[in-house]
Design a protein around this motif. Structure first.
Motif, PDB file in Angstrom:
ATOM      1  N   LEU A  30      10.275  -5.610 -25.050  1.00 52.04           N
ATOM      2  CA  LEU A  30      10.217  -4.435 -24.183  1.00 52.04           C
ATOM      3  C   LEU A  30      11.514  -4.238 -23.413  1.00 52.04           C
ATOM      4  CD1 LEU A  30       6.639  -4.519 -22.587  1.00 52.04           C
ATOM      5  CD2 LEU A  30       7.566  -2.748 -24.068  1.00 52.04           C
ATOM      6  N   PHE A  31      12.091  -5.350 -22.943  1.00 53.19           N
ATOM      7  CA  PHE A  31      13.258  -5.271 -22.077  1.00 53.19           C
ATOM      8  C   PHE A  31      14.579  -5.218 -22.847  1.00 53.19           C
ATOM      9  CE2 PHE A  31      11.410  -7.224 -17.926  1.00 53.19           C
ATOM     10  CZ  PHE A  31      10.395  -6.276 -17.965  1.00 53.19           C
ATOM     11  N   HIS A  32      14.614  -5.814 -24.052  1.00 52.85           N
ATOM     12  CA  HIS A  32      15.901  -6.014 -24.705  1.00 52.85           C
ATOM     13  C   HIS A  32      16.022  -5.389 -26.090  1.00 52.85           C
ATOM     14  CE1 HIS A  32      16.841  -8.688 -21.430  1.00 52.85           C
ATOM     15  NE2 HIS A  32      15.853  -9.507 -21.740  1.00 52.85           N
ATOM     16  N   SER A  33      15.043  -4.631 -26.525  1.00 52.70           N
ATOM     17  CA  SER A  33      15.158  -4.017 -27.847  1.00 52.70           C
ATOM     18  C   SER A  33      14.393  -2.701 -27.869  1.00 52.70           C
ATOM     19  CB  SER A  33      14.611  -4.954 -28.936  1.00 52.70           C
ATOM     20  OG  SER A  33      13.192  -4.969 -28.902  1.00 52.70           O
ATOM     21  N   ARG A  34      14.547  -2.006 -28.972  1.00 49.20           N
ATOM     22  CA  ARG A  34      13.824  -0.748 -29.141  1.00 49.20           C
ATOM     23  C   ARG A  34      12.601  -0.939 -30.036  1.00 49.20           C
ATOM     24  NH1 ARG A  34      18.590   3.792 -30.092  1.00 49.20           N
ATOM     25  NH2 ARG A  34      19.644   3.527 -28.078  1.00 49.20           N
ATOM     26  N   THR A  35      12.225  -2.169 -30.260  1.00 43.51           N
ATOM     27  CA  THR A  35      11.081  -2.454 -31.120  1.00 43.51           C
ATOM     28  C   THR A  35       9.811  -1.868 -30.530  1.00 43.51           C
ATOM     29  OG1 THR A  35      12.114  -4.549 -31.752  1.00 43.51           O
ATOM     30  CG2 THR A  35       9.767  -4.287 -32.252  1.00 43.51           C
ATOM     31  N   GLU A  36       9.074  -1.132 -31.325  1.00 47.00           N
ATOM     32  CA  GLU A  36       7.809  -0.572 -30.865  1.00 47.00           C
ATOM     33  C   GLU A  36       6.720  -1.634 -30.968  1.00 47.00           C
ATOM     34  OE1 GLU A  36       6.435   3.172 -32.029  1.00 47.00           O
ATOM     35  OE2 GLU A  36       8.360   4.168 -31.790  1.00 47.00           O
ATOM     36  N   ILE A  37       5.918  -1.709 -29.940  1.00 46.06           N
ATOM     37  CA  ILE A  37       4.848  -2.711 -29.904  1.00 46.06           C
ATOM     38  C   ILE A  37       3.516  -1.980 -29.934  1.00 46.06           C
ATOM     39  CG2 ILE A  37       3.853  -4.625 -28.603  1.00 46.06           C
ATOM     40  CD1 ILE A  37       6.636  -4.936 -27.281  1.00 46.06           C
ATOM     41  N   ASP A  38       2.649  -2.437 -30.796  1.00 51.17           N
ATOM     42  CA  ASP A  38       1.333  -1.815 -30.941  1.00 51.17           C
ATOM     43  C   ASP A  38       0.571  -1.858 -29.617  1.00 51.17           C
ATOM     44  OD1 ASP A  38      -1.776  -2.263 -31.684  1.00 51.17           O
ATOM     45  OD2 ASP A  38      -0.807  -0.962 -33.146  1.00 51.17           O
ATOM     46  N   ASP A  39      -0.087  -0.769 -29.272  1.00 50.41           N
ATOM     47  CA  ASP A  39      -0.812  -0.687 -28.006  1.00 50.41           C
ATOM     48  C   ASP A  39      -1.918  -1.741 -27.894  1.00 50.41           C
ATOM     49  OD1 ASP A  39       0.732   1.325 -27.039  1.00 50.41           O
ATOM     50  OD2 ASP A  39      -0.714   2.939 -27.384  1.00 50.41           O
ATOM     51  N   ILE A  40      -2.546  -2.072 -29.017  1.00 52.88           N
ATOM     52  CA  ILE A  40      -3.610  -3.086 -28.978  1.00 52.88           C
ATOM     53  C   ILE A  40      -3.034  -4.447 -28.628  1.00 52.88           C
ATOM     54  CG2 ILE A  40      -5.343  -4.319 -30.324  1.00 52.88           C
ATOM     55  CD1 ILE A  40      -6.148  -1.494 -29.574  1.00 52.88           C
ATOM     56  N   VAL A  41      -1.853  -4.762 -29.189  1.00 58.13           N
ATOM     57  CA  VAL A  41      -1.184  -6.032 -28.869  1.00 58.13           C
ATOM     58  C   VAL A  41      -0.827  -6.065 -27.385  1.00 58.13           C
ATOM     59  CG1 VAL A  41       0.855  -7.457 -29.294  1.00 58.13           C
ATOM     60  CG2 VAL A  41      -0.294  -6.316 -31.200  1.00 58.13           C
ATOM     61  N   LEU A  42      -0.274  -4.965 -26.892  1.00 62.97           N
ATOM     62  CA  LEU A  42       0.072  -4.873 -25.469  1.00 62.97           C
ATOM     63  C   LEU A  42      -1.158  -5.020 -24.590  1.00 62.97           C
ATOM     64  CD1 LEU A  42       2.725  -2.018 -25.040  1.00 62.97           C
ATOM     65  CD2 LEU A  42       2.916  -4.364 -24.212  1.00 62.97           C
ATOM     66  N   LEU A  43      -2.226  -4.391 -25.009  1.00 56.80           N
ATOM     67  CA  LEU A  43      -3.464  -4.448 -24.225  1.00 56.80           C
ATOM     68  C   LEU A  43      -3.995  -5.872 -24.146  1.00 56.80           C
ATOM     69  CD1 LEU A  43      -5.753  -3.054 -22.703  1.00 56.80           C
ATOM     70  CD2 LEU A  43      -6.831  -2.553 -24.912  1.00 56.80           C
ATOM     71  N   LYS A  44      -4.017  -6.554 -25.284  1.00 54.63           N
ATOM     72  CA  LYS A  44      -4.527  -7.932 -25.296  1.00 54.63           C
ATOM     73  C   LYS A  44      -3.666  -8.855 -24.443  1.00 54.63           C
ATOM     74  CE  LYS A  44      -7.136  -8.109 -29.622  1.00 54.63           C
ATOM     75  NZ  LYS A  44      -7.341  -8.840 -30.894  1.00 54.63           N
ATOM     76  N   GLU A  45      -2.335  -8.706 -24.534  1.00 53.05           N
ATOM     77  CA  GLU A  45      -1.463  -9.578 -23.741  1.00 53.05           C
ATOM     78  C   GLU A  45      -1.543  -9.237 -22.249  1.00 53.05           C
ATOM     79  OE1 GLU A  45      -0.034 -12.356 -24.696  1.00 53.05           O
ATOM     80  OE2 GLU A  45      -0.986 -11.909 -26.622  1.00 53.05           O
ATOM     81  N   SER A  46      -1.804  -7.985 -21.933  1.00 48.29           N
ATOM     82  CA  SER A  46      -1.988  -7.608 -20.527  1.00 48.29           C
ATOM     83  C   SER A  46      -3.252  -8.256 -19.969  1.00 48.29           C
ATOM     84  CB  SER A  46      -2.081  -6.082 -20.385  1.00 48.29           C
ATOM     85  OG  SER A  46      -0.879  -5.467 -20.767  1.00 48.29           O
ATOM     86  N   VAL A  47      -4.308  -8.243 -20.772  1.00 52.65           N
ATOM     87  CA  VAL A  47      -5.558  -8.880 -20.342  1.00 52.65           C
ATOM     88  C   VAL A  47      -5.353 -10.380 -20.167  1.00 52.65           C
ATOM     89  CG1 VAL A  47      -7.936  -9.399 -20.997  1.00 52.65           C
ATOM     90  CG2 VAL A  47      -7.016  -7.108 -21.378  1.00 52.65           C
ATOM     91  N   ARG A  48      -4.632 -10.990 -21.103  1.00 54.50           N
ATOM     92  CA  ARG A  48      -4.344 -12.425 -20.985  1.00 54.50           C
ATOM     93  C   ARG A  48      -3.547 -12.724 -19.719  1.00 54.50           C
ATOM     94  NH1 ARG A  48      -3.499 -12.238 -27.183  1.00 54.50           N
ATOM     95  NH2 ARG A  48      -5.195 -13.538 -27.968  1.00 54.50           N
ATOM     96  N   LEU A  49      -2.531 -11.907 -19.441  1.00 56.81           N
ATOM     97  CA  LEU A  49      -1.742 -12.098 -18.223  1.00 56.81           C
ATOM     98  C   LEU A  49      -2.615 -11.962 -16.980  1.00 56.81           C
ATOM     99  CD1 LEU A  49       1.642 -10.223 -18.871  1.00 56.81           C
ATOM    100  CD2 LEU A  49       1.341 -12.661 -18.404  1.00 56.81           C
TER     101      LEU A  49
END
Length: 309
Positions: free
Chosen positions: A256-275
């Motif tokens: 997120l901070f160092h590249s333009r790689t798109e991250i799937d919303d489901i992956v982001l959602l799961k890692e947000s819940v884990r955090l």
């Protein structure tokens, strides 16, 4: 509360109305809960300033703990002090507060039956160890903002990660995990590395590479987090089906901070819940609470999904 406070505390419903006709006109009318602090001490023994200062410190602790337990920001925005010969009012600007009142006991990070015990024990710990309050002050707002599900999911993730990073920074400093070797040793190594870099690369490449050398002596984020988890006896293996070399939320943060790689919303959602779960466990352990069954409990709809990957 078990502490020997210089005043009695009561939480009461309060009808509030005030207006101003100065440069900034306003008219406010609302019902709120108010902390009522009363003391029988004589003004010569206990001045208004001391009373206000200690009252604010007490209420700051209580609203921070209430915010943590409910996952919703609780704030105070004003006070009035009444003495034998004066009446003083003070109001301040506060962050936006989500009017999120549909919570039930299952959404708390502490078993509702034990919430009073938690608030009492945690408050007393904050009085004895003010440095813990410092950690709450710099990380709790990020944590609460990150749980605002109306925000975009990438913003939620970043806010939750910032909360973790603030805690990590303070822990790393306290445990002297900010650098791997002494500055003297590292200077000698850097001198040798600079010579190798300058011989092997062009002037422009050397310049860019040498600017990154200082990062070599920084303890990695993963190592500091491992030390943090060990320090508070926090197990996160239930949140990940497979043990990875690097915590996935670190990889996502870097993308997120160092590249333009798109991250799937489901992956982001799961890692947000884990955090969210990891942070809640850290906060509870930090406040001396051993029961992590609600962070999250087995009832939680997410826990089985997280264990799948």
């Amino acid at each position: 509360l078990n502490k020997n406070l210089p005043f009695e505390i009561e939480l009461i419903p309060w009808y509030f109305h005030d207006n101003s006709h100065g440069k900034k006109k306003y008219d406010v009318e609302t019902f709120v809960y108010a902390y009522s602090l009363k003391t029988n001490r004589h003004c010569k023994e206990y001045s208004d300033d001391n009373f206000i200062q200690e009252g604010i410190q007490t209420v700051d602790k209580l609203v921070s703990l209430s915010s943590l337990v409910t996952g919703s920001r609780v704030v105070w925005y004003g006070y009035s002090i009444v003495t034998n010969n004066s009446y003083l009012k003070y109001y301040r600007l506060t962050p936006d507060v989500r009017e999120d009142f549909d919570k039930d006991y299952l959404s708390l990070i502490v078993n509702g039956i034990k919430s009073r015990e938690f608030l009492s024990n945690s408050y007393n710990l904050l009085c004895d160890k003010p440095k813990i309050m410092e950690v709450l002050n710099v990380s709790l707002n990020y944590y609460l903002d990150g749980m605002d599900y109306k925000k975009p999911i990438d913003e939620q993730f970043i806010l939750l990660f910032l909360a973790l990073e603030k805690i990590k920074d303070i822990h790393g400093k306290n445990k002297k995990l900010t650098k791997i070797i002494t500055n003297g040793k590292f200077s000698k190594i850097c001198k040798d590395l600079k010579e190798v870099i300058q011989k092997s690369l062009s002037d422009n490449e050397s310049k860019f590479m040498i600017e990154k050398l200082s990062e070599l002596n920084r303890v990695s984020l993963k190592r500091v987090l491992e030390n943090l988890f060990d320090h508070y006896d926090i197990d996160i293996s239930d949140l990940y089906p497979i043990k990875a070399d690097v915590y996935p939320f670190i990889s996502i943060r870097n993308k997120l901070f160092h590249s333009r790689t798109e991250i799937d919303d489901i992956v982001l959602l799961k890692e947000s819940v884990r955090l969210e779960y990891i942070l809640s466990r850290i906060f509870l352990r930090m406040l001396g609470w051993s029961d992590l069954s609600m962070a999250p409990g087995e009832y939680n709809i997410w826990i089985n999904e997280l264990r799948k990957g």
